[in-house]
Enzyme design. Structure first.
Site, short mmCIF file in Angstrom:
data_model
loop_
_atom_site.label_atom_id
_atom_site.label_comp_id
_atom_site.label_asym_id
_atom_site.label_seq_id
_atom_site.Cartn_x
_atom_site.Cartn_y
_atom_site.Cartn_z
CG ASP A 1 25.99 -34.90 -94.43
OD1 ASP A 1 24.94 -35.23 -95.00
OD2 ASP A 1 27.07 -34.76 -95.01
N GLY B 1 15.22 -25.84 -85.99
CA GLY B 1 14.10 -26.78 -86.12
C GLY B 1 13.88 -27.61 -84.87
CG ASP C 1 15.60 -30.88 -97.38
OD1 ASP C 1 16.76 -31.32 -97.48
OD2 ASP C 1 15.07 -30.17 -98.26
CD GLN D 1 24.62 -24.03 -92.49
OE1 GLN D 1 24.77 -25.18 -92.10
NE2 GLN D 1 23.43 -23.55 -92.80
N1 SAM Z 1 19.66 -31.84 -99.66
C1 SAM Z 1 20.63 -31.57 -98.68
C2 SAM Z 1 21.43 -32.76 -98.19
O1 SAM Z 1 20.91 -33.87 -98.01
O2 SAM Z 1 22.63 -32.60 -97.98
C3 SAM Z 1 20.05 -30.73 -97.61
C4 SAM Z 1 19.82 -29.36 -98.15
S1 SAM Z 1 19.22 -28.14 -97.11
C5 SAM Z 1 20.08 -26.79 -97.81
C6 SAM Z 1 19.92 -28.40 -95.52
C7 SAM Z 1 19.57 -27.28 -94.54
O3 SAM Z 1 19.49 -27.79 -93.21
C8 SAM Z 1 20.57 -26.12 -94.51
O4 SAM Z 1 20.01 -25.01 -95.13
C9 SAM Z 1 20.81 -25.90 -93.01
O5 SAM Z 1 20.84 -24.53 -92.65
C10 SAM Z 1 19.62 -26.62 -92.40
N2 SAM Z 1 19.78 -27.02 -90.99
C11 SAM Z 1 20.81 -27.66 -90.40
N3 SAM Z 1 20.56 -27.82 -89.08
C12 SAM Z 1 19.33 -27.28 -88.83
C13 SAM Z 1 18.52 -27.14 -87.67
N4 SAM Z 1 18.92 -27.59 -86.45
N5 SAM Z 1 17.31 -26.54 -87.80
C14 SAM Z 1 16.88 -26.08 -89.00
N6 SAM Z 1 17.62 -26.18 -90.13
C15 SAM Z 1 18.82 -26.77 -90.06
#
Ligand code: SAM
Length: 282
Positions: free
Chosen positions: A162, A141, A159, A34
């Protein structure tokens, strides 16, 4: 107004935008997953943006991190093993580790760069990363949950970003089935569920997918988050068995500080607005 002095997140589908006045851009990079940006803002401290969407600011992240953690942890009777799927800024991990009952908390974010940038620009969120109970994994994840053994976790906190790109599968039935399989008998899944004002359809699809996967006992809770579209965000809790009662007395005596969360906020966040009750009758 000079547009170059403002960061703006536009949500064309909602016809809305949210802006923060910035002092300077501190960093940008394209990671393997990303596009990551960090700004210094005039009034909200530092700001992390992923693929154009606001993620975390120094000033208001406490709403989100506290509300995605403490209501679920004070609903489970004795949470010992917690996984955070996503959460790479480490703020949720910090909140989870405030609970003395937690013996092991694993943060599983697909993108190590998010955590490395959080260590530099949001060090306060990373202050528990070296807690001996904490483990940081940098893998998908979805795969982590698929490969997990049955009955291996008490609480899964999703967490995530989108439901587009790498996070899309985190909102689907196959993922929830895998969560069902590895959760303990009274285990709880809690997931950020976007805005009830803007994304009611998505919340409905998510709740249906959770139910189809066997996580049919659900509660959606609401909290303010001015950084996110509409300024009003939600998290949805789901479990196999009837949810346990809120451990109110433990919460009254919580051995740690919070900025927003307390017993009254816990109860108030679970009050269901009229339009939400109509959409999702009990
Ligand atoms: N608070 C935020 C929101 O609601 O927009 C979320 C913050 S946190 C930084 C979101 C994280 O999800 C990112 O660091 C991203 O790399 C992670 N992420 C997205 N898809 C993922 C996946 N399939 N497995 C693990 N992490 C994932």
């Amino acid at each position: 107004m000079n547009p170059s002095e403002w960061f703006t997140e536009q949500v064309p589908s909602a016809g809305t935008a949210f802006s923060l006045k910035i002092k300077q851009k501190l960093h940008e990079e394209q990671s393997d997953f990303q596009f990551l940006e960090i700004y210094e803002t005039e009034t909200f401290g530092n700001l992390m943006v992923i693929d154009g969407c606001t993620m975390v600011s120094t000033r208001d992240n406490f709403f989100y991190h506290e509300m995605i953690s403490h209501p679920a942890l004070y609903t489970h009777p004795n949470p010992k093993r917690v996984w955070i799927i996503g959460g790479g800024d480490c703020g949720t991990l910090r909140e989870v580790l405030k609970h003395p009952s937690v013996e092991h908390a694993v943060q599983i974010d697909i993108d190590e760069r998010v955590t490395r940038l959080a260590e530099i620009y949001f060090p306060e969120l990373c202050e528990s990363n070296n807690d001996p109970r904490a483990e940081l994994k940098f893998i998908d994840g979805i795969k982590w949950v698929k490969d997990a053994a049955p009955n291996s976790v008490d609480i899964i906190i999703v967490d995530s970003t989108d439901p587009i790109g790498p996070a899309e599968g985190l909102f689907g039935e196959a993922f929830y089935r895998d969560c069902f399989n590895c959760l303990s008998e009274n285990g709880i899944l809690v997931q950020q569920s976007e805005s009830a004002l803007l994304h009611l359809k998505l919340i409905g699809e998510m709740r249906d997918a959770m139910s189809n996967a066997g996580l049919s006992h659900q509660q959606t809770l609401f909290f303010p988050q001015c950084l996110y579209p509409s300024g009003w965000w939600s998290a949805t809790i789901a479990s196999k068995a009837e949810l346990s009662a809120f451990r109110e007395q433990d919460c009254v005596n919580k051995p740690f500080d919070t900025v927003y969360y307390n017993t009254d906020i816990h109860k108030a966040s679970l009050a269901q607005p009229e339009f939400f009750k109509k959409a999702f009758p009990l």
